[in-house]
Scaffold this motif. Structure first.
Motif, PDB file in Angstrom:
ATOM      1  N   UNK A  88      85.518 107.936  47.182  1.00  0.00           N
ATOM      2  CA  UNK A  88      86.071 106.578  47.835  1.00  0.00           C
ATOM      3  C   UNK A  88      86.905 107.199  48.867  1.00  0.00           C
ATOM      4  N   UNK A  89      87.320 108.563  48.814  1.00  0.00           N
ATOM      5  CA  UNK A  89      88.123 108.916  49.814  1.00  0.00           C
ATOM      6  C   UNK A  89      87.977 108.669  51.129  1.00  0.00           C
ATOM      7  N   UNK A  90      86.787 108.404  51.526  1.00  0.00           N
ATOM      8  CA  UNK A  90      86.086 108.592  53.011  1.00  0.00           C
ATOM      9  C   UNK A  90      85.899 107.149  53.447  1.00  0.00           C
ATOM     10  N   UNK A  91      85.997 106.296  52.386  1.00  0.00           N
ATOM     11  CA  UNK A  91      85.693 104.890  52.867  1.00  0.00           C
ATOM     12  C   UNK A  91      86.939 103.878  52.548  1.00  0.00           C
ATOM     13  N   UNK A  92      87.625 103.186  53.477  1.00  0.00           N
ATOM     14  CA  UNK A  92      88.997 102.507  53.265  1.00  0.00           C
ATOM     15  C   UNK A  92      88.556 101.442  52.349  1.00  0.00           C
ATOM     16  N   UNK A  93      87.460 100.735  52.166  1.00  0.00           N
ATOM     17  CA  UNK A  93      87.034  99.644  51.481  1.00  0.00           C
ATOM     18  C   UNK A  93      87.114 100.072  49.932  1.00  0.00           C
ATOM     19  N   UNK A  94      86.361 101.142  49.669  1.00  0.00           N
ATOM     20  CA  UNK A  94      86.036 101.766  48.535  1.00  0.00           C
ATOM     21  C   UNK A  94      87.366 102.242  47.899  1.00  0.00           C
ATOM     22  N   UNK A  95      88.215 102.898  48.843  1.00  0.00           N
ATOM     23  CA  UNK A  95      89.552 103.181  48.200  1.00  0.00           C
ATOM     24  C   UNK A  95      90.415 101.898  47.756  1.00  0.00           C
ATOM     25  N   UNK A  96      90.406 100.974  48.696  1.00  0.00           N
ATOM     26  CA  UNK A  96      91.122  99.738  47.958  1.00  0.00           C
ATOM     27  C   UNK A  96      90.677  99.048  46.852  1.00  0.00           C
ATOM     28  N   UNK A  97      89.281  99.158  46.831  1.00  0.00           N
ATOM     29  CA  UNK A  97      88.658  98.686  45.488  1.00  0.00           C
ATOM     30  C   UNK A  97      88.948  99.549  44.451  1.00  0.00           C
TER      31      UNK A  97
END
Length: 144
Positions: free
Chosen positions: A94-103
């Motif tokens: 998830x580090x490269x995807x902001x939405x994934x990181x927030x989730x």
């Protein structure tokens, strides 16, 4: 040449080799002195708590100096390793995807909240009151 001093008031022997102070086990010099004095049983002052079986029964403190519950388990390191691997894989993905990181961040907060509730509810059930102090009694298990 070792120097042995016997304090008659405290009825304790001290040796210049400092074996007892360093290792916690009487040196041969004090043992020879006790044998010379015909002492049949080793006085309790020469047996440190760490060498007793009861040394394992003690209160465990957490990082905030509060009494904690002993959670040593035979599979504790294996469980920790598995959880760390899963968490590490999730974090890496998830580090490269902001939405994934927030989730993931929100999911970790939800899990933390649920685990805190679970641990606090189980702590009230599992405590064994100590008759003398009416505080929880925590036992330390043997290391692996």
């Amino acid at each position: 040449m070792k120097k042995l001093v016997h304090d008659k008031d405290a009825d304790k022997a001290y040796c210049s080799c400092k074996g007892f102070e360093f290792w916690g086990i009487l040196c041969r010099h004090i043992l020879a002195f006790l044998r010379m004095k015909q002492v049949e049983h080793l006085p309790n002052k020469y047996i440190l708590k760490r060498w007793l079986q009861s040394a394992k029964c003690s209160v465990v403190y957490d990082k905030n100096d509060k009494e904690g519950k002993d959670c040593v388990d035979g599979l504790l390191l294996v469980k920790r390793s598995k959880v760390c691997k899963v968490a590490g894989d999730l974090i890496d993905s998830t580090l490269l995807c902001d939405e994934g990181f927030k989730l993931l961040e929100k999911s970790f907060d939800d899990i933390r909240w649920k685990l805190t509730r679970l641990v606090s509810s189980r702590a009230h059930v599992e405590e064994e009151p100590n008759v003398e102090t009416s505080s929880p009694q925590v036992r330390i298990k043997d290391p692996h």
